[in-house]
Enzyme design. Structure first.
Site, PDB file in Angstrom:
ATOM      1  N   ARG A  42      10.447 -20.567 -41.113  1.00  0.00           N
ATOM      2  CA  ARG A  42      11.323 -20.034 -41.994  1.00  0.00           C
ATOM      3  C   ARG A  42      11.940 -21.332 -42.642  1.00  0.00           C
ATOM      4  NH1 ARG A  42      16.867 -18.743 -42.774  1.00  0.00           N
ATOM      5  NH2 ARG A  42      17.048 -17.243 -44.362  1.00  0.00           N
ATOM      6  N   SER A 111      12.740  -6.857 -43.910  1.00  0.00           N
ATOM      7  CA  SER A 111      13.910  -6.690 -43.511  1.00  0.00           C
ATOM      8  C   SER A 111      14.840  -5.673 -44.254  1.00  0.00           C
ATOM      9  CB  SER A 111      14.901  -8.066 -43.841  1.00  0.00           C
ATOM     10  OG  SER A 111      14.356  -9.158 -42.828  1.00  0.00           O
ATOM     11  N   LYS A 140      22.072 -17.338 -41.409  1.00  0.00           N
ATOM     12  CA  LYS A 140      21.828 -16.553 -42.888  1.00  0.00           C
ATOM     13  C   LYS A 140      22.980 -15.786 -43.520  1.00  0.00           C
ATOM     14  CE  LYS A 140      18.078 -12.834 -43.414  1.00  0.00           C
ATOM     15  NZ  LYS A 140      17.633 -13.404 -44.378  1.00  0.00           N
TER      16      LYS A 140
END
Length: 212
Positions: A42, A111, A140
């Protein structure tokens, strides 16, 4: 029931920044030896070319251990590196579109940030649902809901899809989150920032395995 098609328990989400100066491939390798069985790269702030290079390097190492690699939110890189799959969120390319574009996609994660998402076609197209975040986290910050343990329980009662819990997962809450209904834990800092990523992964895996 989907469970048989998603055997993974401990999922590492990795980036250069999360590794705090340590070599990303080495951190991932140690983590795999400790019990990680799925890895996602990521990287948000780098060029596509750089992402491709890092992804390929990571994949070459993971292939030796037969551990699948997912790419976060970049279909082109995922396809060109022949990654095992991709993970997308609410504002990324929709899973239905990915299924139509990438026929060989092995693992497709999506998600869930709103309860309403459980009813849509993209959820149906996904192989697993990322419950994000279970607990708020600095890695996040652009999320909508903090689900908490009750949120995990609620989602578990509404779907048979495998659930991957992400968001401040660590040794202190791993057992409770799995007990609440998650099938797998996605971990960032608790492994990437650990002095020994291998030991951190092993301890987390032991917590997960307490629940059969």
């Amino acid at each position: 029931m989907h469970y048989s098609t998603f055997p993974y328990k401990l999922y590492l989400v990795i980036s250069e920044a999360a590794c705090l100066g340590k070599d990303m491939v080495r951190v991932a390798e140690e983590a795999v030896k400790g019990g990680v069985d799925l890895v996602q790269i990521r990287e948000k702030e780098i060029t596509a070319e750089e992402l491709k290079r890092k992804t390929q390097k990571l994949k070459d190492m993971l292939d030796k251990y037969q551990v699948p690699l997912l790419v976060n939110d970049d279909l082109q890189v995922a396809q060109s590196c022949q990654a095992s799959g991709i993970h997308v969120g609410n504002s990324d390319l929709p899973p239905v579109q990915i299924r139509n574009t990438w026929k060989d996609c092995g693992i497709l994660g999506y998600s869930i940030e709103y309860m309403e998402q459980l009813e849509n076609e993209n959820t149906r197209a996904a192989d697993y649902l990322g419950i994000s975040p279970v607990f708020s986290t600095l890695t996040k910050t652009n999320t909508v809901t903090e689900w908490g343990l009750q949120g995990v329980e609620k989602i578990r009662s509404l779907t048979t899809k495998p659930l991957v819990a992400i968001g401040n997962m660590n040794i202190g809450n791993a057992y409770e989150v799995i007990k609440a209904g998650a099938d797998c834990l996605a971990v960032v800092s608790a492994i990437c920032a650990a002095a020994s990523p291998g030991l951190a992964a092993e301890q987390l895996r032991n917590e997960i395995e307490k629940i059969k």
